[in-house]
Design a protein around this motif. Structure first.
Motif, PDB file in Angstrom:
ATOM      1  N   ARG A   1       0.827  -1.207   0.000  1.00  0.00           N
ATOM      2  CA  ARG A   1       0.000   0.000   0.000  1.00  0.00           C
ATOM      3  C   ARG A   1       0.858   1.253   0.000  1.00  0.00           C
ATOM      4  N   LYS A   2       1.961   1.187   0.774  1.00  0.00           N
ATOM      5  CA  LYS A   2       2.850   2.349   0.844  1.00  0.00           C
ATOM      6  C   LYS A   2       3.514   2.610  -0.503  1.00  0.00           C
ATOM      7  N   ILE A   3       4.078   1.538  -1.077  1.00  0.00           N
ATOM      8  CA  ILE A   3       4.842   1.722  -2.317  1.00  0.00           C
ATOM      9  C   ILE A   3       3.920   2.168  -3.449  1.00  0.00           C
ATOM     10  N   LEU A   4       2.750   1.501  -3.537  1.00  0.00           N
ATOM     11  CA  LEU A   4       1.801   1.904  -4.572  1.00  0.00           C
ATOM     12  C   LEU A   4       1.417   3.362  -4.396  1.00  0.00           C
ATOM     13  N   ALA A   5       1.217   3.743  -3.130  1.00  0.00           N
ATOM     14  CA  ALA A   5       0.831   5.124  -2.868  1.00  0.00           C
ATOM     15  C   ALA A   5       1.914   6.079  -3.332  1.00  0.00           C
ATOM     16  N   ARG A   6       3.168   5.748  -3.024  1.00  0.00           N
ATOM     17  CA  ARG A   6       4.251   6.647  -3.430  1.00  0.00           C
ATOM     18  C   ARG A   6       4.348   6.726  -4.948  1.00  0.00           C
TER      19      ARG A   6
ATOM     20  N   GLN B   1       1.923   6.696  -6.855  1.00  0.00           N
ATOM     21  CA  GLN B   1       0.831   7.551  -7.297  1.00  0.00           C
ATOM     22  C   GLN B   1       0.865   8.903  -6.594  1.00  0.00           C
ATOM     23  N   LEU B   2       2.015   9.270  -6.066  1.00  0.00           N
ATOM     24  CA  LEU B   2       2.215  10.552  -5.383  1.00  0.00           C
ATOM     25  C   LEU B   2       1.278  10.719  -4.176  1.00  0.00           C
ATOM     26  N   ARG B   3       1.039   9.616  -3.470  1.00  0.00           N
ATOM     27  CA  ARG B   3       0.285   9.707  -2.223  1.00  0.00           C
ATOM     28  C   ARG B   3       1.194   9.250  -1.094  1.00  0.00           C
ATOM     29  N   TYR B   4       0.696   9.338   0.154  1.00  0.00           N
ATOM     30  CA  TYR B   4       1.496   8.877   1.285  1.00  0.00           C
ATOM     31  C   TYR B   4       1.204   7.420   1.630  1.00  0.00           C
ATOM     32  N   GLY B   5      -0.036   6.962   1.393  1.00  0.00           N
ATOM     33  CA  GLY B   5      -0.407   5.636   1.852  1.00  0.00           C
ATOM     34  C   GLY B   5      -0.778   5.674   3.312  1.00  0.00           C
ATOM     35  N   PRO B   6      -1.088   4.525   3.917  1.00  0.00           N
ATOM     36  CA  PRO B   6      -1.526   4.534   5.316  1.00  0.00           C
ATOM     37  C   PRO B   6      -0.434   5.093   6.231  1.00  0.00           C
ATOM     38  N   ASN B   7      -0.742   6.159   6.961  1.00  0.00           N
ATOM     39  CA  ASN B   7       0.270   6.723   7.865  1.00  0.00           C
ATOM     40  C   ASN B   7      -0.359   7.224   9.161  1.00  0.00           C
ATOM     41  N   ARG B   8      -1.550   6.721   9.498  1.00  0.00           N
ATOM     42  CA  ARG B   8      -2.241   7.237  10.673  1.00  0.00           C
ATOM     43  C   ARG B   8      -2.040   6.376  11.898  1.00  0.00           C
ATOM     44  N   VAL B   9      -2.038   5.026  11.693  1.00  0.00           N
ATOM     45  CA  VAL B   9      -1.967   4.135  12.854  1.00  0.00           C
ATOM     46  C   VAL B   9      -0.503   3.935  13.230  1.00  0.00           C
ATOM     47  N   GLY B  10      -0.093   4.556  14.299  1.00  0.00           N
ATOM     48  CA  GLY B  10       1.290   4.402  14.731  1.00  0.00           C
ATOM     49  C   GLY B  10       2.222   5.202  13.844  1.00  0.00           C
ATOM     50  N   PRO B  11       3.525   5.197  14.196  1.00  0.00           N
ATOM     51  CA  PRO B  11       4.483   5.943  13.373  1.00  0.00           C
ATOM     52  C   PRO B  11       4.579   5.339  11.980  1.00  0.00           C
TER      53      PRO B  11
ATOM     54  N   TRP C   1       5.820  -3.454  -7.871  1.00  0.00           N
ATOM     55  CA  TRP C   1       6.203  -2.482  -8.892  1.00  0.00           C
ATOM     56  C   TRP C   1       5.391  -2.716 -10.158  1.00  0.00           C
ATOM     57  N   MET C   2       5.260  -4.010 -10.490  1.00  0.00           N
ATOM     58  CA  MET C   2       4.487  -4.369 -11.667  1.00  0.00           C
ATOM     59  C   MET C   2       3.046  -3.926 -11.499  1.00  0.00           C
ATOM     60  N   ARG C   3       2.527  -4.103 -10.268  1.00  0.00           N
ATOM     61  CA  ARG C   3       1.145  -3.721 -10.028  1.00  0.00           C
ATOM     62  C   ARG C   3       0.963  -2.218 -10.200  1.00  0.00           C
ATOM     63  N   GLY C   4       2.000  -1.467  -9.815  1.00  0.00           N
ATOM     64  CA  GLY C   4       1.882  -0.029  -9.932  1.00  0.00           C
ATOM     65  C   GLY C   4       2.034   0.472 -11.356  1.00  0.00           C
ATOM     66  N   THR C   5       2.508  -0.401 -12.245  1.00  0.00           N
ATOM     67  CA  THR C   5       2.863   0.061 -13.577  1.00  0.00           C
ATOM     68  C   THR C   5       1.920  -0.420 -14.666  1.00  0.00           C
ATOM     69  N   MET C   6       1.516  -1.692 -14.574  1.00  0.00           N
ATOM     70  CA  MET C   6       0.856  -2.322 -15.720  1.00  0.00           C
ATOM     71  C   MET C   6      -0.657  -2.177 -15.675  1.00  0.00           C
TER      72      MET C   6
ATOM     73  N   LYS D   1       7.899  14.004  -4.219  1.00  0.00           N
ATOM     74  CA  LYS D   1       7.156  14.358  -3.025  1.00  0.00           C
ATOM     75  C   LYS D   1       5.662  14.156  -3.283  1.00  0.00           C
ATOM     76  N   PRO D   2       4.986  13.459  -2.373  1.00  0.00           N
ATOM     77  CA  PRO D   2       3.553  13.262  -2.583  1.00  0.00           C
ATOM     78  C   PRO D   2       2.786  14.579  -2.554  1.00  0.00           C
ATOM     79  N   VAL D   3       1.686  14.617  -3.281  1.00  0.00           N
ATOM     80  CA  VAL D   3       0.915  15.853  -3.352  1.00  0.00           C
ATOM     81  C   VAL D   3      -0.219  15.876  -2.331  1.00  0.00           C
ATOM     82  N   THR D   4      -0.301  14.814  -1.530  1.00  0.00           N
ATOM     83  CA  THR D   4      -1.407  14.701  -0.588  1.00  0.00           C
ATOM     84  C   THR D   4      -1.392  15.833   0.423  1.00  0.00           C
ATOM     85  N   ILE D   5      -2.576  16.362   0.753  1.00  0.00           N
ATOM     86  CA  ILE D   5      -2.708  17.307   1.862  1.00  0.00           C
ATOM     87  C   ILE D   5      -3.150  16.513   3.071  1.00  0.00           C
TER      88      ILE D   5
END
Lengths: 169, 332, 177
Positions: B34-39, B41-51, B290-295, C25-29
């Motif tokens: 989830r993290k790698i796919l998010a990155r 796609q220029l997102r952060y991915g799950p980052n709320r539960v714990g550090p 990586w393949m999942r994020g690309t294809m 850098k992610p664009v997420t707010i």
């Protein structure tokens, strides 16, 4: 230990096969058949043929039964509702086949009493198995493989699309 | 008697360790994906539960365990309840033959770092991966849902087709290592991993493995935008979780098999063997992600066409050419 | 052959693209910590405004209620002794509102207006049913100076014809021009 396992596995195989034959729902029947194959594979393993055991699982349980299941799902066979009475003509092949198998078993035991004593314990490694298969029985293997090739070519021929009639590309 | 007890104890300890490590790894693989796919796609991915979202798997687990276990009306109840377990168990069972490292000595005992070094390890793996089909087939069929049924039909056809080329791609490796045992196959790559000697076989194997893992670009059985969620549409709670975890365990298994067959298993300089093994497995898993994020996803007829008319003939040809070359070099 | 080359290139190039995106850098707010300021015409929570004199602008004409596609606005009209119409009660159910802004467009007195206040989530649906007290604000909103009754020609704020852009009403009983 091996004997106990043998009897347990035989019981499972027989029960599963019986259940498979009597199920109305085709998918349930397949599941029981897969169980039977599994028990059979373990039997092979217990009797010292790991390669045959693996092939039993890969080919029968893993490929052929899956193909059966594929067809059943594609055709959407509902469990048949019609009452199938035990007509004599339907029962005859079953009785005949059972009698033949029973007769053959008794004949083997009668003519070769040594077979009852037990098979000599022999562990066939994949290597031994391969040597036997591809050296002694090479011709048989080749014949079978040719048959498979013919089947593949035939399948391709039957399934070809008629280009003249403008079928799908 | 004492020896048997010790052997049994060692096996149980190994099983426990492997279960703990692999299940944790599967849970964190979900997070990593989830993290790698998010990155990507220029997102952060799950980052709320714990550090950095490190406790996300725990939160997911709690959520799944506390959800209602729904069995839809008209479903084949026993098969419906049984299928997810089958999917997860077939994935877990393959771990028994995976060698993580060379034989080591603990307290004067020779401990091989594998639960059971079967002499037909390769076939055991292939057999289990062909049985994994039943999990999705029965799950989809028993749900009494059109989407799930379609997905399981697709899954059946896809897995059978690509198993063939996967099995064929392993053949040159077996010929080179002259053994069905996975430990022997790794031992044969001590000097050079097979990927350098058999690059085309590796490609065939990797593509088939990607198809076996039912992930993008081969995720036809759970194509979200056509089939809702594919074969596990009707599942909820922990039964869905079993399917989900099974998929990621499967990913680890296929990663370790790629590592064993082609990347030289635990062999590597400097670091201890087990680290090399984990490192390589995670590397393969990363490529999957990586393949999942690309294809994009294949169309169904493209998938079948590729499997039967491209991959399989190439794999067969590869077996023939490599085998012929081997016989020639040995005979000459 | 050139097609094959193109296909291989087309398969491998995206891998490079996705890999390079990992390090951007992610664009997420990050919402609860970082909040974006919405534009002033952003359509969120609905308010009822007052005219510069402090009176309610709403004349309870039911136009907003009629325009609302999801029927989330309801009211009861009333009239005081001056002839000034007002809403006896005015209710917006925000659990149904789709924030389309049609009510604000329909309003002839600029009473009902949309604000950029988008954080109206609530755990209880009933908390989302806003009564007149919750809706009414002490401000003119977008057009602060506008007062409907100073242009309407009705003698509510001033006697009839007393407003700036109005003339005395015609005495229809007189014959003189």
């Amino acid at each position: 230990m091996a004997t106990v396992l043998f009897y347990i596995l035989s019981a499972i195989a027989l029960t599963a096969t019986l259940l498979c034959v009597t199920r109305r729902n085709p998918v349930h029947a397949i599941i029981y058949l897969v169980h039977a194959f599994f028990a059979l594979a373990l039997l092979f393993y217990v009797l010292g043929a790991p390669l045959v055991a693996a092939w039993e699982v890969i080919i029968y349980a893993g490929a052929i039964m899956v193909l059966f299941m594929f067809i059943i799902m594609m055709l959407e066979l509902a469990p048949s509702q019609e009452l199938q009475g035990l007509v004599w003509s339907r029962l005859l092949p079953v009785v005949l086949l059972s009698l033949t198998v029973l007769g053959a078993t008794f004949a083997i035991i009668a003519f070769d009493p040594g077979g009852v004593d037990g098979i000599p314990v022999y562990f066939a490694t994949p290597r031994d198995f391969g040597y036997t298969l591809f050296k002694e029985y090479a011709l048989a293997v080749e014949v079978v493989s040719f048959q498979l090739l013919f089947a593949a070519v035939g399948g391709y021929y039957v399934g070809r699309t008629d280009k003249k009639k403008g079928g799908r590309k | 008697m004492n020896d048997i007890l010790i052997t049994l104890l060692i096996i149980i300890i190994k099983l426990g360790l492997i279960f703990a490590v692999v299940l944790t790894m599967a849970a964190y693989l979900v997070l990593a994906e989830r993290k790698i796919l998010a990155r990507m796609q220029l997102r952060y991915g799950p980052n709320r539960v714990g550090p950095f979202g490190m406790f996300q798997p725990v939160a997911d687990l709690i959520k799944m365990l506390t959800k209602e276990d729904v069995c839809p009306a008209g479903a084949d109840k026993y098969l419906f309840l049984f299928a997810p377990g089958l999917a997860a168990v077939t994935a877990l069972m393959s771990l028994a033959v995976v060698p993580f490292g060379p034989t080591i000595e603990i307290f004067g005992q020779q401990v091989p770092q594998v639960v059971c070094d079967l002499n037909i390890g390769v076939l055991y793996f292939l057999g289990l991966s062909s049985l994994a089909v039943y999990g999705i087939a029965l799950g989809g069929w028993a749900s009494n849902s059109k989407y799930a049924l379609l997905a399981s039909i697709r899954g059946l056809a896809q897995l059978i087709s690509y198993e063939l080329s996967m099995g064929l791609a392993v053949v040159p490796i077996i010929m080179a290592a002259r053994s069905f045992s996975l430990t022997d196959i790794v031992m044969a790559q001590e000097s050079l991993p097979f990927v350098l000697i058999y690059p085309e076989t590796f490609l065939i194997f990797f593509v088939s493995v990607a198809a076996e893992s039912k992930r993008i670009p081969f995720d036809l059985p759970e194509a979200e935008n056509e089939l809702v969620a594919g074969f596990h549409t009707e599942y909820s709670g922990m039964r869905f979780g079993l399917f989900f975890v099974g998929e990621y365990i499967n990913m680890i298994i296929l990663g370790s098999m790629t590592t064993i067959f082609f990347l030289g298993g635990w062999h590597g300089p400097l670091l201890p063997p087990i680290f090399w093994f984990l490192f390589k497995v995670l590397g393969v898993a990363f490529v999957f992600i990586w393949m999942r994020g690309t294809m994009p996803r294949f169309r169904y007829d493209q998938l079948m066409h590729f499997g039967w008319k491209v991959l399989m003939p190439i794999a067969l040809l590869d077996v023939v050419v490599r085998g012929g070359f081997m016989v020639w070099s040995l005979g000459g | 052959m050139r097609d094959l080359w193109r296909d291989i290139k087309g398969t491998l190039e995206p891998f490079w693209v996705t890999l390079s995106y990992i390090f951007k850098k992610p664009v997420t707010i990050q919402y609860p910590e970082q909040k974006r300021t919405p534009y002033s015409r952003y359509r969120a929570r609905i308010v009822l405004t007052r005219d510069p004199d402090g009176g309610e602008r709403c004349v309870a004409c039911y136009l907003c209620s009629a325009a609302c596609p999801v029927d989330c606005i309801s009211m009861q009209a009333a009239e005081d002794e001056n002839g000034r119409r007002y809403a006896a009660w005015f209710r917006i159910n925000f659990s149904r509102c789709i924030f389309c802004g049609l009510c604000a467009e329909a309003c002839p007195t600029m009473a009902i207006q949309m604000t950029p206040d988008y954080e109206i989530c609530n755990r209880d649906l009933l908390n989302l049913v806003h009564e007149k007290e919750d809706l009414l604000i002490d401000d003119g909103g977008k057009d602060n100076e506008y007062n409907f009754y100073r242009h309407a020609g009705i003698g509510v704020v001033n006697p009839r014809g007393g407003n700036e852009d109005e003339t005395e009403p015609e005495d229809v009983k007189s014959l003189l021009p």
